[in-house]
Design a protein around this motif. Structure first.
Motif, mmCIF file in Angstrom:
data_model
loop_
_atom_site.group_PDB
_atom_site.id
_atom_site.type_symbol
_atom_site.label_atom_id
_atom_site.label_comp_id
_atom_site.label_asym_id
_atom_site.label_seq_id
_atom_site.Cartn_x
_atom_site.Cartn_y
_atom_site.Cartn_z
ATOM 1 N N THR A 186 0.833 -1.196 0.000
ATOM 2 C CA THR A 186 0.000 0.000 0.000
ATOM 3 C C THR A 186 0.872 1.252 0.000
ATOM 4 O O THR A 186 1.830 1.351 0.762
ATOM 5 C CB THR A 186 -0.913 0.015 1.230
ATOM 6 N N LEU B 297 2.049 4.939 0.850
ATOM 7 C CA LEU B 297 1.906 5.746 2.059
ATOM 8 C C LEU B 297 1.707 7.205 1.709
ATOM 9 O O LEU B 297 2.307 7.704 0.756
ATOM 10 C CB LEU B 297 3.147 5.608 2.943
ATOM 11 N N PRO B 298 0.881 7.919 2.491
ATOM 12 C CA PRO B 298 0.791 9.365 2.317
ATOM 13 C C PRO B 298 2.109 10.020 2.718
ATOM 14 O O PRO B 298 2.940 9.387 3.369
ATOM 15 C CB PRO B 298 -0.338 9.767 3.278
ATOM 16 N N LYS C 65 0.432 11.716 7.658
ATOM 17 C CA LYS C 65 0.086 10.530 8.424
ATOM 18 C C LYS C 65 -0.587 10.901 9.737
ATOM 19 O O LYS C 65 -0.240 11.884 10.374
ATOM 20 C CB LYS C 65 1.326 9.680 8.710
ATOM 21 N N ASP D 194 -2.708 4.068 9.573
ATOM 22 C CA ASP D 194 -2.832 5.496 9.285
ATOM 23 C C ASP D 194 -4.303 5.844 9.085
ATOM 24 O O ASP D 194 -4.939 5.391 8.120
ATOM 25 C CB ASP D 194 -2.017 5.818 8.029
ATOM 26 N N ASN E 128 -5.491 8.526 8.060
ATOM 27 C CA ASN E 128 -5.675 9.341 6.857
ATOM 28 C C ASN E 128 -5.590 8.526 5.569
ATOM 29 O O ASN E 128 -5.832 9.065 4.491
ATOM 30 C CB ASN E 128 -4.626 10.461 6.805
ATOM 31 N N ASN E 129 -5.244 7.261 5.689
ATOM 32 C CA ASN E 129 -5.159 6.380 4.519
ATOM 33 C C ASN E 129 -6.384 5.464 4.522
ATOM 34 O O ASN E 129 -6.490 4.569 5.359
ATOM 35 C CB ASN E 129 -3.877 5.558 4.568
ATOM 36 N N GLU F 135 -7.123 2.992 2.872
ATOM 37 C CA GLU F 135 -6.816 1.598 2.619
ATOM 38 C C GLU F 135 -6.084 0.939 3.783
ATOM 39 O O GLU F 135 -5.834 -0.273 3.741
ATOM 40 C CB GLU F 135 -5.962 1.477 1.357
ATOM 41 N N SER F 136 -5.753 1.687 4.816
ATOM 42 C CA SER F 136 -5.020 1.113 5.936
ATOM 43 C C SER F 136 -5.934 0.205 6.754
ATOM 44 O O SER F 136 -7.161 0.366 6.749
ATOM 45 C CB SER F 136 -4.462 2.221 6.830
#
Length: 231
Positions: A2, A4-5, A10, A186, A188-189, A191-192
């Protein structure tokens, strides 16, 4: 893997599924081993609660780590700025700057901080069965707490690992949980793992939200009320 931002974007958080937690204390003892805590000192206790009245009694388990608040009351009260909030949201302590005044301990509404009354020990009683120490010893006379195992997250990110996915970049308590009741990542992600868990949950709660501390530890409340009901 995946994507990462950017680091500044984060926002690390934790979900604890109270239906899945069985009160085994693996999170507690793995944290003790990881941080080389002396006997009697824990960063993340598990509260064992009985609900109801005899003979209809149910047991619930409430792990209680540091909430890593977005508005941490422990930070502004520190007179030497030893307690601070990192860009990724983790509330950290500079143990070399801490003077042991315990203002932060008093300000924390979750009792998530402990004062270190003891000299460093040579080896944790939980090591090596539940993990090996990965952080330096703290001196006697400072306040300590959970840091989401930032010492695992930071080098993991440098190696391209994903917190909450790769064990080497994930808090020890999350990795040790045998029922996967702890989910990290995270916020803010989308998909996390932690974001996916929050999106799938019917309802979530945070402790003492009325204090406007904005905790980043979320609980999925029990859906099966009588899972531990006595006979």
């Amino acid at each position: 893997m995946t994507s990462l931002p950017p680091p500044s974007k984060k926002r690390l958080g934790l979900v604890i599924d109270l239906d899945t937690c069985v009160g085994c204390h693996a999170c507690t003892v793995s944290c003790v081993a990881e941080n080389k805590l002396p006997p009697g000192v824990v960063y993340r206790p598990v509260i064992d609660e009985e609900v109801g009245s005899y003979p209809n009694v149910s047991r619930r388990f409430m792990p209680r780590p540091c909430m890593q608040c977005d508005e941490p009351p422990c930070v502004p009260v520190c007179p030497v700025n030893a307690t601070y909030k990192r860009p990724d949201g983790i509330v950290a302590i500079d143990y070399e700057e801490c003077i042991g005044c315990r203002y932060c301990q008093v300000a924390c509404p979750y009792e998530a901080r402990v004062f270190n009354w003891k000299e460093p020990i040579e080896r944790s009683p939980q090591s090596p069965n539940f993990g090996l120490q990965e952080v330096p010893n703290r001196p006697r006379g400072v306040v300590e707490k959970c840091t989401f195992c930032s010492h695992r997250i930071d080098p993991g990110l440098e190696r391209g690992l994903v917190p909450g996915v790769d064990p080497q970049a994930t808090p020890a308590c999350v990795v040790a949980c045998p029922t996967k009741a702890r989910i990290f990542g995270d916020l803010n992600n989308p998909e996390s793992p932690v974001s996916v868990a929050l999106a799938a949950a019917q309802t979530t709660l945070r402790l003492r939200e009325e204090l406007s501390t904005e905790p980043r530890v979320y609980y999925i409340p029990p859906q099966i009320e009588n899972r531990f009901q006595g006979s």
